[in-house]
Design a protein around this motif. Structure first.
Motif, mmCIF file in Angstrom:
data_model
loop_
_atom_site.group_PDB
_atom_site.id
_atom_site.type_symbol
_atom_site.label_atom_id
_atom_site.label_comp_id
_atom_site.label_asym_id
_atom_site.label_seq_id
_atom_site.Cartn_x
_atom_site.Cartn_y
_atom_site.Cartn_z
ATOM 1 N N GLY A 380 0.811 -1.207 0.000
ATOM 2 C CA GLY A 380 0.000 0.000 0.000
ATOM 3 C C GLY A 380 0.843 1.254 0.000
ATOM 4 O O GLY A 380 1.892 1.299 0.654
ATOM 5 N N LEU A 381 0.395 2.290 -0.717
ATOM 6 C CA LEU A 381 1.081 3.571 -0.769
ATOM 7 C C LEU A 381 0.092 4.700 -0.478
ATOM 8 O O LEU A 381 -1.023 4.705 -0.992
ATOM 9 C CB LEU A 381 1.696 3.824 -2.154
ATOM 10 N N ALA A 382 0.530 5.653 0.340
ATOM 11 C CA ALA A 382 -0.227 6.890 0.551
ATOM 12 C C ALA A 382 0.774 8.033 0.600
ATOM 13 O O ALA A 382 1.812 7.920 1.264
ATOM 14 C CB ALA A 382 -1.044 6.833 1.841
ATOM 15 N N LEU A 383 0.490 9.111 -0.089
ATOM 16 C CA LEU A 383 1.376 10.274 -0.112
ATOM 17 C C LEU A 383 0.820 11.335 0.825
ATOM 18 O O LEU A 383 -0.290 11.829 0.644
ATOM 19 C CB LEU A 383 1.501 10.820 -1.537
ATOM 20 N N LEU A 384 1.609 11.691 1.841
ATOM 21 C CA LEU A 384 1.183 12.613 2.885
ATOM 22 C C LEU A 384 1.779 13.991 2.650
ATOM 23 O O LEU A 384 2.724 14.141 1.868
ATOM 24 C CB LEU A 384 1.618 12.072 4.258
ATOM 25 N N PRO A 385 1.258 15.020 3.317
ATOM 26 C CA PRO A 385 1.843 16.356 3.178
ATOM 27 C C PRO A 385 3.337 16.359 3.501
ATOM 28 O O PRO A 385 3.800 15.617 4.372
ATOM 29 C CB PRO A 385 1.059 17.177 4.212
ATOM 30 N N GLY A 386 4.075 17.193 2.783
ATOM 31 C CA GLY A 386 5.517 17.248 2.981
ATOM 32 C C GLY A 386 6.266 16.153 2.264
ATOM 33 O O GLY A 386 7.435 15.887 2.569
ATOM 34 N N ASN A 387 5.594 15.488 1.287
ATOM 35 C CA ASN A 387 6.203 14.393 0.529
ATOM 36 C C ASN A 387 6.682 13.256 1.433
ATOM 37 O O ASN A 387 7.756 12.689 1.242
ATOM 38 C CB ASN A 387 7.360 14.889 -0.342
ATOM 39 N N ILE A 388 5.855 12.944 2.435
ATOM 40 C CA ILE A 388 6.085 11.760 3.248
ATOM 41 C C ILE A 388 5.313 10.622 2.605
ATOM 42 O O ILE A 388 4.097 10.713 2.397
ATOM 43 C CB ILE A 388 5.601 11.956 4.698
ATOM 44 N N LEU A 389 6.019 9.554 2.271
ATOM 45 C CA LEU A 389 5.375 8.383 1.688
ATOM 46 C C LEU A 389 5.109 7.362 2.779
ATOM 47 O O LEU A 389 6.018 6.958 3.499
ATOM 48 C CB LEU A 389 6.258 7.779 0.597
ATOM 49 N N ALA A 390 3.841 6.955 2.913
ATOM 50 C CA ALA A 390 3.462 5.905 3.849
ATOM 51 C C ALA A 390 3.326 4.598 3.076
ATOM 52 O O ALA A 390 2.648 4.551 2.038
ATOM 53 C CB ALA A 390 2.150 6.253 4.542
ATOM 54 N N ILE A 391 3.965 3.545 3.566
ATOM 55 C CA ILE A 391 4.004 2.251 2.885
ATOM 56 C C ILE A 391 3.481 1.190 3.843
ATOM 57 O O ILE A 391 3.984 1.054 4.966
ATOM 58 C CB ILE A 391 5.441 1.889 2.460
ATOM 59 N N SER A 392 2.469 0.445 3.432
ATOM 60 C CA SER A 392 1.932 -0.621 4.272
ATOM 61 C C SER A 392 2.311 -1.985 3.712
ATOM 62 O O SER A 392 2.434 -2.160 2.502
ATOM 63 C CB SER A 392 0.398 -0.514 4.375
ATOM 64 N N ASN A 393 2.509 -2.943 4.629
ATOM 65 C CA ASN A 393 2.779 -4.319 4.228
ATOM 66 C C ASN A 393 1.523 -5.152 4.395
ATOM 67 O O ASN A 393 0.664 -4.865 5.227
ATOM 68 C CB ASN A 393 3.900 -4.921 5.075
ATOM 69 N N ASP A 394 1.393 -6.189 3.595
ATOM 70 C CA ASP A 394 0.334 -7.179 3.767
ATOM 71 C C ASP A 394 0.927 -8.317 4.577
ATOM 72 O O ASP A 394 1.840 -9.003 4.117
ATOM 73 C CB ASP A 394 -0.143 -7.670 2.399
ATOM 74 N N ASP A 395 0.405 -8.540 5.784
ATOM 75 C CA ASP A 395 0.986 -9.571 6.648
ATOM 76 C C ASP A 395 0.356 -10.944 6.441
ATOM 77 O O ASP A 395 0.700 -11.914 7.125
ATOM 78 C CB ASP A 395 0.898 -9.167 8.119
ATOM 79 N N ASP A 396 -0.610 -11.054 5.499
ATOM 80 C CA ASP A 396 -1.256 -12.339 5.190
ATOM 81 C C ASP A 396 -1.894 -12.981 6.416
ATOM 82 O O ASP A 396 -1.890 -14.212 6.550
ATOM 83 C CB ASP A 396 -0.267 -13.303 4.536
ATOM 84 N N PHE A 397 -2.386 -12.134 7.320
ATOM 85 C CA PHE A 397 -3.057 -12.619 8.531
ATOM 86 C C PHE A 397 -2.089 -13.408 9.432
ATOM 87 O O PHE A 397 -2.505 -14.191 10.277
ATOM 88 C CB PHE A 397 -4.279 -13.479 8.178
ATOM 89 N N GLY A 398 -0.798 -13.178 9.227
ATOM 90 C CA GLY A 398 0.215 -13.821 10.062
ATOM 91 C C GLY A 398 0.467 -15.277 9.738
ATOM 92 O O GLY A 398 1.084 -15.998 10.541
ATOM 93 N N VAL A 399 0.018 -15.729 8.548
ATOM 94 C CA VAL A 399 0.208 -17.138 8.181
ATOM 95 C C VAL A 399 0.651 -17.264 6.725
ATOM 96 O O VAL A 399 0.459 -16.351 5.917
ATOM 97 C CB VAL A 399 -1.083 -17.968 8.393
#
Length: 430
Positions: A380-399
């Motif tokens: 996942g990608l989200a671009l925040l103010p100040g050119n901060i990039l937020a990156i999310s991982n998919d943890d596959d429900f831990g399995v």
């Protein structure tokens, strides 16, 4: 030093509130390098004691428009594993409802405040099961953990891409149809768009998108800053005309969809190497410029066979060729009797007179973070103010798939801990 710079840059990003009474000015928070979901709930425990977490929220990320500490994270179709026969998928929890988690960043942790379950237009919960023929079927056959076959469902969605519109509604793309679904703030379907016209509202995207590879559909979704256009990103080369015909292809498709009129355009995107898993998300910088994350399927920092490719690119649609087919044929527009995917690479596109989207490297997740990126997935990608990039991982429900029709704990080799949802915050140059 990187964390200090990130704090300074973020602190300087000022968000003005629309409060006329006191003209209040809200300063955006200083984001940590990384925040992890605190104490994820247990979704289920398998017969052999493996904990399946809920969890699973990192397939996409969207930032709240009003509160810089709030992020929305999306699940996919639920915990699943490969079956023992071709196209068989074992669903650990067949009645799982894909959902959006509303998380608050608090004291360096992600705290789950609310879950928004996805529903059909009648208000009934959706599920993660494959669709019937003619309504988005990928050919996958669903089974439960006991080996019982599960019927396909028109309400199935394998949710992967998400944007939060300015009115508080959500648009979500998936890997079945592929579908693009508009949900209200409570998760109820407003409209479902697909290549077949079988969804709520009946609108369509081009028929060629039905050629998507199973489990490699419309992985990413963006919305232009004016809120008028959705931009969908296919994860891998579509099977157009066939799997064997595109075995060497690196050509992915981008779809733009005008929300008001339904008008579409298509563009070619060249993946860096055919061995990669593909592109996991797309986020808008402006009306024609976007960021994508392209990756392999390996774990960062693993002692053996570590990840080698997880990169964020800036792409531009400016000057790229619209490869739409005016006839809306099943294979899309042909070039010398070849599909776009059969052109394979940059040279093939050039020979056909097609200019793909331009690409510039912005961030290498394996080299540019202050600590190792230990996950296999950056989704996942989200671009925040100040050119901060937020990156999310998919943890596959831990399995992960245990290769026996069930699950094993998804342990990160670099940390020897179970994978959980995280958001990484990185200052980038655009």
């Amino acid at each position: 030093m990187k964390k200090t710079l990130l704090t300074l840059f973020t602190f300087s990003a000022i968000v003005l509130s629309a409060c006329h009474k006191d003209h209040k000015v809200t300063i955006a928070p200083s984001y940590p390098d990384m925040a992890e979901a605190a104490d994820p709930a247990i979704l289920m425990t398998t017969a052999d004691g493996v904990k399946v977490y809920n969890g699973g929220f990192g397939s996409a990320i969207a930032a709240d428009h009003n509160d810089p500490n709030v992020f929305y994270l999306l699940t996919d179709r639920g915990p699943n594993a490969a079956g023992s026969v071709d196209n068989a998928i074992i669903f650990g929890k067949a009645d799982f409802t894909p959902e959006i988690g509303k998380f608050r960043l608090k004291d360096g942790k992600l705290v789950l405040e609310q879950t928004i379950q996805l529903k059909n237009a009648a208000g009934q919960n959706l599920n993660g099961l494959p669709n019937p023929d003619g309504q988005g079927s990928t050919g996958e056959i669903a089974f439960d953990l006991s080996g019982k076959q599960i019927a396909p469902s028109a309400d199935g969605i394998d949710s992967e891409g998400m944007v939060l519109a300015s009115d508080g509604t959500f648009w979500i793309s998936d890997e079945y149809g592929p579908h693009i679904v508009h949900f209200d703030a409570t998760g109820r379907t407003i409209e479902r768009i697909n290549p077949f016209g079988t969804g709520t509202g009946g609108r369509k995207i081009p028929l060629v998108f039905a050629k998507r590879k199973p489990n490699r559909g419309m992985e990413g979704l963006a919305i232009t800053p004016d809120g008028k256009t959705l931009v969908g990103m296919m994860q891998s080369p579509m099977l157009n005309r066939s799997k064997s015909a595109v075995s060497n292809s690196t050509i992915l498709r981008i779809l733009t969809f005008d929300i008001a009129s339904g008008a579409t355009k298509q563009y070619a995107y060249v993946m860096e190497d055919k061995s990669l898993t593909g592109v996991s998300d797309i986020v808008a910088v402006n009306a024609t410029t976007f960021l994508t994350v392209e990756r392999d399927g390996l774990y960062g920092g693993a002692p053996t066979n570590p990840a080698a490719f997880k990169k964020v690119f800036k792409i531009s649609l400016d000057n790229a060729t619209d490869i739409s087919d005016p006839a809306n044929g099943a294979n899309g527009k042909l070039y010398g009797d070849k599909t776009v995917e059969e052109l394979n690479n940059q040279a093939g596109l050039q020979g056909a007179g097609i200019i793909p989207v331009s690409k510039t490297l912005v961030l290498d997740l394996l080299k540019d973070l202050p600590t190792v990126y230990p996950h296999d997935k950056a989704e996942g990608l989200a671009l925040l103010p100040g050119n901060i990039l937020a990156i999310s991982n998919d943890d596959d429900f831990g399995v992960v798939d245990n290769s026996k029709g069930g699950f094993a704990a998804k342990t990160l080799p670099a940390t020897n801990t179970v994978d959980h949802n995280r958001i990484y915050f990185v200052k980038i140059k655009l």
